[in-house]
Write an enzyme that holds these catalytic residues in place. Sequence first.
Site, PDB file in Angstrom:
ATOM      1  N   ASP A 126       1.254  -9.111  -2.474  1.00  0.00           N
ATOM      2  CA  ASP A 126      -0.329  -9.208  -2.506  1.00  0.00           C
ATOM      3  C   ASP A 126      -0.671  -8.481  -1.046  1.00  0.00           C
ATOM      4  O   ASP A 126       0.165  -7.634  -0.582  1.00  0.00           O
ATOM      5  CB  ASP A 126      -0.839 -10.643  -2.628  1.00  0.00           C
ATOM      6  N   HIS A 178      -1.170  -4.996  -1.745  1.00  0.00           N
ATOM      7  CA  HIS A 178      -2.603  -4.952  -2.220  1.00  0.00           C
ATOM      8  C   HIS A 178      -3.506  -4.046  -1.481  1.00  0.00           C
ATOM      9  O   HIS A 178      -4.141  -3.491  -1.797  1.00  0.00           O
ATOM     10  CB  HIS A 178      -3.352  -6.152  -2.829  1.00  0.00           C
TER      11      HIS A 178
END
Length: 514
Positions: A295, A329
């Site tokens: 992430d 991310h």
Amino acid sequence: MKFSSTLVALLLGAGVMFGAESSYKSLYEGIPFEMPVIDKPSFPNNQVSLADFGAVADGVSLNTKAFADAIEYLSSKGGGTLNVPSGVWYTGPIVMKSNINLHLEGGALILFSGDESLYESIYTVYEGYEAYRTQSPIYGENLENIAITGEGVIDGNGAEWRQVKRGKTNDGQWKRFVQKGGIVVNDNTWYPSQSYIDGEKIGKDLKGLTKEEAEKIKRYLRPVMLKFVKCKNVYLQGVLFQNSPAWNLHPLMCENLILDGVAVRNPEYAQNGDGLDVESCKNVIIYRTTLDVGDDAICLKSGKDEDGRRRAMPTENVIVKDCRVFHGHGGFVVGSEMSGGVNNVVVSDCQFLGTDVGLRFKSTRGRGGVVENIFIDNINMIDISGDAVLFDLYYWTKNPPKEIPPVDETTPQFKNITINNVTSFNSGKSLKFNGLPEMHIENVSISNSVFTAIDGGLLSESTGVKLENVSIRSKKGSALTINNVKDAQLVNCKLFSPEESILRTGKNENIVIK
């Protein structure tokens, strides 16, 4: 810009370290705001080995008590260093105490148990909200002078905690999850236990959960691996932190925090597998750190919505330097939980190598908070699948209101941000500024930068944007779209695209091109 004599006097008067005493003095040269000069904490010259407290490094024996006894012994002596020798040290949660340096020798691997009964349900903060959560494998609260150092590895055994979506794994990975047991639902999601599924049915609003209810869904309330709350003088150095149940490292409301030479890893498929989430902290150095996660990688936060505004503790005075991010991310991220504000941040000399987004600023209506005085310089990126630079005030917004709401304490703001000397090659999109009609992204400048992307840039709902000596080369569409923008300047910019270089939409005012 060098520190002035006046600033030096202010820092000395505040009782902070300045000069030869600090190992990190050089990082402060030229920063455009006042910030205390911090250094790593020192510890009493008391040293013990984990093996002296009955620990067994066979990867099977549970060493929770040995860690607790060793830390308690050192604490009774005023503190010191707990040396963890080479070997696989299997354990339940480690609760730190003040004046303790947990030092991993070369070859040392601390592996946390996935047995949820070893971890209490505690009232804490996760994703910006106050609620019950499963205790972190490494935890400390209201401590001073703590460190985790050395050459070893700390593994959170995250595969015992996370759900896994089949679409995020390859065939071999998915096969291994199915073979290990657990529960497969609709042939597309693997769950570690029924309690995880039970927790998922409750939904994301867990603020009203009682401790008794939380105890029944511990697996779903999977913990961040390392959590230090309200701690002062925190030092993480040299160690590899990997495979966390949720976020990896989460310092919360801490002061004087240094990460130096740390590595942070999570599988690409790790749900909520953030690398580093610095929340409501002040005086922070993130230096020579490498991240490869599932992430966001390096992320600054300050609480979510009303909880964050009530706490009113910004993340401020942050230096990020010489860091590398592989998968994630976002490479460097602010938000989306930024309701307490983020300010006085310098990010320099970093590389993002295949992240989804490079520089990522995200928030949404309802957050509130002000992000300002961010200074970014010398960032090199390749193979960014999405936006090289993103400002998005519509994060997780599916159905925006038809009528523009009034500006109030819930309206987020991004303003006064300087980005210089960025090179981004082969991204999905070069720039995306996506402000709100009622609150534009304001006074962001990008200079001396080169972007090569599939799609060109977008400036939307923004005021006071300046692009100077910026090259944007897009493979399709316009090089730059300007939509509902005020008082923007494009100075000596080079725009290359197969269509018109600049596409204007909406209502734009005072757009100057030189």
